[in-house]
Design a protein around this motif. Structure first.
Motif, PDB file in Angstrom:
ATOM      1  N   UNK A   1       0.818  -1.206   0.000  1.00  0.00           N
ATOM      2  CA  UNK A   1       0.000   0.000   0.000  1.00  0.00           C
ATOM      3  C   UNK A   1       0.857   1.263   0.000  1.00  0.00           C
ATOM      4  N   UNK A   2       2.023   1.222   0.644  1.00  0.00           N
ATOM      5  CA  UNK A   2       2.897   2.396   0.682  1.00  0.00           C
ATOM      6  C   UNK A   2       3.341   2.775  -0.718  1.00  0.00           C
ATOM      7  N   UNK A   3       3.770   1.783  -1.496  1.00  0.00           N
ATOM      8  CA  UNK A   3       4.222   2.057  -2.855  1.00  0.00           C
ATOM      9  C   UNK A   3       3.131   2.670  -3.711  1.00  0.00           C
ATOM     10  N   UNK A   4       1.900   2.178  -3.572  1.00  0.00           N
ATOM     11  CA  UNK A   4       0.803   2.707  -4.371  1.00  0.00           C
ATOM     12  C   UNK A   4       0.411   4.119  -3.939  1.00  0.00           C
ATOM     13  N   UNK A   5       0.393   4.378  -2.646  1.00  0.00           N
ATOM     14  CA  UNK A   5       0.041   5.719  -2.168  1.00  0.00           C
ATOM     15  C   UNK A   5       1.059   6.754  -2.634  1.00  0.00           C
ATOM     16  N   UNK A   6       2.321   6.437  -2.501  1.00  0.00           N
ATOM     17  CA  UNK A   6       3.360   7.371  -2.943  1.00  0.00           C
ATOM     18  C   UNK A   6       3.293   7.561  -4.454  1.00  0.00           C
ATOM     19  N   UNK A   7       3.010   6.487  -5.166  1.00  0.00           N
ATOM     20  CA  UNK A   7       2.869   6.549  -6.623  1.00  0.00           C
ATOM     21  C   UNK A   7       1.728   7.496  -7.014  1.00  0.00           C
ATOM     22  N   UNK A   8       0.606   7.410  -6.321  1.00  0.00           N
ATOM     23  CA  UNK A   8      -0.532   8.287  -6.604  1.00  0.00           C
ATOM     24  C   UNK A   8      -0.174   9.742  -6.309  1.00  0.00           C
ATOM     25  N   UNK A   9       0.533   9.975  -5.199  1.00  0.00           N
ATOM     26  CA  UNK A   9       0.938  11.335  -4.850  1.00  0.00           C
ATOM     27  C   UNK A   9       1.837  11.930  -5.929  1.00  0.00           C
ATOM     28  N   UNK A  10       2.799  11.144  -6.401  1.00  0.00           N
ATOM     29  CA  UNK A  10       3.678  11.614  -7.469  1.00  0.00           C
ATOM     30  C   UNK A  10       2.886  11.829  -8.760  1.00  0.00           C
ATOM     31  N   UNK A  11       1.929  10.941  -9.024  1.00  0.00           N
ATOM     32  CA  UNK A  11       1.146  11.033 -10.250  1.00  0.00           C
ATOM     33  C   UNK A  11       0.291  12.285 -10.306  1.00  0.00           C
ATOM     34  N   UNK A  12      -0.250  12.697  -9.164  1.00  0.00           N
ATOM     35  CA  UNK A  12      -1.061  13.917  -9.133  1.00  0.00           C
ATOM     36  C   UNK A  12      -0.211  15.116  -9.517  1.00  0.00           C
ATOM     37  N   UNK A  13       0.970  15.241  -8.919  1.00  0.00           N
ATOM     38  CA  UNK A  13       1.835  16.383  -9.219  1.00  0.00           C
ATOM     39  C   UNK A  13       2.434  16.286 -10.615  1.00  0.00           C
TER      40      UNK A  13
END
Length: 566
Positions: free
Chosen positions: A183-195
Motif C-alpha cells: 500500500x505504501x508504494x501505491x500511495x506514494x505513486x498516486x501522490x507523485x502522479x497527481x503532481x
C-alpha cells in the motif's frame, strides 16, 4: 567558499527573506546573484550525503547529491536565473518573494534524501507557488489558485500517509527505489502522479497555469511537474505501468491543444504531452531510457519556458492571449517572433535543436525494448506537438490574419531572458555531448545518425504539409472564443446533474415521509380530542392539570418540526 553542508535551497530562502524588505535595483541585483552563486557552489559539491541527522529513530538526509539530483539541480538554477531576469520589471513583492521561495522549494525536493524531507518541500512547492497564480488578482485566478492549492496539498497528504506506511513496512524513510509493492508504494505513486499531471488528475495544470501572472507561469512551468518527474525517476524506474500512462499523456492533450483558443492553455496541454515522454522513459527503465527522460526534462524546462515567455510577452504587450484575437504581430514584434520560433523548433524536435537530442533517446529505447505500439504512439505525439506547439503557437500569434494590433517588442529584460533560453536550445542541439556528460549513465548514444535525422525530418515535413492542407481546405479547427472542457466535464457538468437529480429524488421521498407522519399525527390529535374525557381521567390520576398539556405540547412540537424542516 560556502560550506558543503549548506543545501542549495538555503540561499534562495535567505534571498526571499531579504527581497521582502528591499526594493528596486538592490532587490533585483540580489535576486540575480542568488542563482548564480548557488549554482557555482553546487557545481563544486561532490556526490554523497552532506547533511544527515536522526529523528524519532529514523535517519534523515536533507541533502543528498548524486548525478540524478544534480541534473535537476543544474536546470532549476538555470530556470530560476532566466525567469528572474524575465521578471525584473515586476514591482510586486508578493510575486518576487514567492518565486524565490518556490525555486528554493524545488531544489530542496530534488536533493532530499528521505521521504519526510521530500514531504516538507512537496508541500512548500504548493504553498509558495499558489501566490504566483493569485498575484494576477482576477476572480478566475483566485478560483484556479484555490483548486490548485487543494489538489497539491492533497497530493502531499497522500505522500505523507504513504511515507508513514513505508516507514512501518521497511523500518526506514530513505528516498530510493520504492516500486509498486504494498500500500505504501501505491500511495506514494498516486501522490507523485497527481503532481506529475497523470491523465484524469491533470486539470489543475491546464486550469491554473494560464491564469497565473505573465512571469509566474514561467516559474510554474519549470518546477512542479519536473520535481514529480524526478521523484518517479528516483523511486519507480522500470515500472511498466508508467509506460502506458506516459503514452496516454503524450497523446490525449494533442486533441485539446489543437482546439484550444487560449495560447497559454495550449502550452499547458503541451507541457503534459512532453512530461508524457519523460514518464515513458522512466517506465522503460533502461539506462538509455532514463537518460532520455532526464535530458528531456532538462531541455523541456528551457524550451517550454521560452515558449511561455514569448506568449507572456504577447500578453504583456497586447493584453490578449487568445489566438482569435491575435495575428500579424511579426510586423511589430519581430524579435519575439524569432525567439518563439526557436522554442517551437526545439519542442518539435527539429535536428540541431535541443528537443531532438533528448526525445529521440526515449523513442529509441522504446524500440529497443520491444514497445512497438508505444513507439507508434510517441511518433503520433511527436507529429501532434509539432501541430499545436510548433506551428499553431507562432502561426496564430504572429502570422495568420492581421488582427490590427501594433504592439512593440517587450522590455529588454524580457527579451534578454528569452535570448538566453533560445541560445541554450540551439547550443544543446548542436553540441549535445555537453548535456550527455551530465547524465546518470554513459550509453554512448549518438542522436545524429542518418536514421534518426531522416525519420524525424520526414515526420516534420509531412506534419507541416498536413497543417497547410487542412488550413487551405478550411478543415483545421478554427480559433473560437470558447471554453473547452476535457475531464472537467465530469464534475462541472455530469456530477452536478447527477447530484441534482439524486437530491431531487431524496427531497421528494423526504416530503412524502413528512406528509405521511403529519397525517398520522393529525389523526392522533382528532382521536385524542374525541376521547378527551376518558384520557383526561386516566392521565389526571397523578398529574391533574399538566399531563394533557404535556402530551399535546410534545405532539405539536413534532408536527411543527416536520412542517418547517426542509
Amino acid at each position: 567558499m560556502w560550506m558543503i553542508e549548506i543545501p542549495p535551497f538555503i540561499p534562495f530562502f535567505i534571498g526571499a527573506l531579504i527581497a521582502a524588505f528591499t526594493r528596486g535595483v538592490l532587490r533585483n541585483t540580489l535576486m540575480i546573484i542568488v542563482p548564480i552563486v548557488s549554482g557555482l557552489h553546487l557545481w563544486m559539491v561532490p556526490e554523497g550525503i552532506h547533511l544527515q541527522f536522526a529523528f524519532l529513530d529514523y535517519q534523515l538526509s536533507p541533502y543528498r547529491v548524486d548525478k540524478l539530483s544534480l541534473m535537476f539541480g543544474y536546470v532549476f538554477h538555470i530556470a530560476a536565473f532566466i525567469a528572474i531576469i524575465y521578471s525584473l520589471h515586476v514591482k510586486d513583492t508578493v510575486q518576487q518573494v514567492s518565486a524565490m521561495l518556490y525555486a528554493g522549494s524545488g531544489l530542496g525536493a530534488v536533493f532530499a534524501g528521505d521521504l519526510l524531507t521530500l514531504f516538507v518541500f512537496w508541500e512548500l512547492l504548493a504553498f509558495t507557488s499558489v501566490f504566483l497564480i493569485w498575484a494576477r488578482r482576477t476572480p478566475q485566478s483566485y478560483v484556479a489558485g484555490m483548486r490548485y492549492l487543494i489538489i497539491q496539498v492533497l497530493s502531499g497528504v497522500i505522500l505523507l500517509v504513504g511515507a508513514l506506511f513505508y516507514a512501518v513496512e521497511n523500518g526506514t524513510l530513505d528516498f530510493g527505489y520504492i516500486g509498486l509493492n504494498g500500500i505504501a508504494g501505491w500511495l506514494i505513486f498516486i501522490a507523485f502522479g497527481i503532481k506529475c499531471a497523470f491523465p484524469i488528475a491533470h486539470n489543475w495544470l491546464t486550469d491554473a497555469y494560464p491564469e497565473a501572472t505573465v512571469t509566474g507561469t514561467v516559474f510554474l512551468s519549470a518546477f512542479t511537474t519536473k520535481v514529480a518527474v524526478y521523484a518517479l525517476a528516483r523511486s519507480y524506474p522500470g515500472t511498466e505501468l508508467l509506460v502506458y500512462i506516459g503514452a496516454a499523456m503524450t497523446c490525449f492533450p494533442i486533441f485539446f491543444a489543437v482546439i484550444e483558443n487560449d495560447l497559454r492553455r495550449v502550452l499547458a496541454y503541451s507541457l503534459i504531452n512532453q512530461v508524457g515522454f519523460m514518464v515513458v522513459g522512466i517506465g522503460i527503465g533502461t539506462a538509455l531510457a532514463i537518460n532520455g527522460a532526464v535530458s528531456h526534462a532538462f531541455n523541456d524546462v528551457i524550451f517550454k519556458g521560452l515558449l511561455f515567455m514569448s506568449m507572456g510577452a504577447v500578453l504583456h504587450m497586447t493584453g490578449k492571449i487568445n489566438g482569435s484575437d491575435l495575428g500579424g504581430l511579426y510586423k511589430t514584434m519581430p524579435k519575439t517572433t524569432i525567439l518563439c520560433i526557436v522554442g517551437a523548433a526545439s519542442i518539435s524536435a527539429f535536428p540541431l535543436f535541443s528537443g531532438f537530442v533528448s526525445k529521440s533517446m526515449v523513442m529509441s529505447a522504446a524500440l529497443e525494448e520491444g514497445y512497438d505500439w508505444i513507439w507508434l504512439m510517441l511518433l503520433f505525439a511527436s507529429a501532434g506537438v509539432f501541430h499545436h506547439a510548433g506551428i499553431k503557437i507562432p502561426y496564430f500569434a504572429f502570422f495568420a490574419h492581421d488582427s490590427g494590433l501594433r504592439a512593440s517588442d517587450p522590455p529588454k529584460n524580457m527579451l534578454f531572458a528569452m535570448t538566453i533560453a533560445a541560445c541554450l536550445c540551439i547550443a544543446i542541439g548542436i553540441y549535445p555531448s555537453a548535456l550527455y556528460s551530465l547524465l546518470p549513465y554513459d550509453t554512448g548514444y549518438n542522436p545524429y545518425d542518418a536514421t534518426h535525422v531522416l525519420a524525424q525530418t520526414q515526420l516534420l515535413f509531412f506534419s507541416a504539409l498536413a497543417f497547410v492542407w487542412l488550413n487551405l481546405k478550411g478543415m483545421y479547427p478554427p480559433e473560437l472564443r470558447s471554453t473547452n472542457l476535457d475531464f472537467d466535464w465530469i464534475y462541472r457538468r455530469a456530477m452536478p446533474l447527477v447530484f441534482q437529480n439524486m437530491f431531487s429524488v431524496i427531497w421528494k421521498v423526504d416530503r412524502m415521509v413528512r406528509d405521511m407522519i403529519k397525517e398520522k399525527l393529525s389523526h392522533s390529535f382528532a382521536y385524542l380530542a374525541s376521547k378527551n374525557n376518558r384520557l383526561s381521567g386516566l392521565l389526571s390520576r397523578n398529574h391533574p392539570s399538566g399531563s394533557m398539556a404535556m402530551w399535546i405540547a410534545v405532539m405539536l412540537g413534532i408536527y411543527l418540526l416536520l412542517s418547517f424542516v426542509k
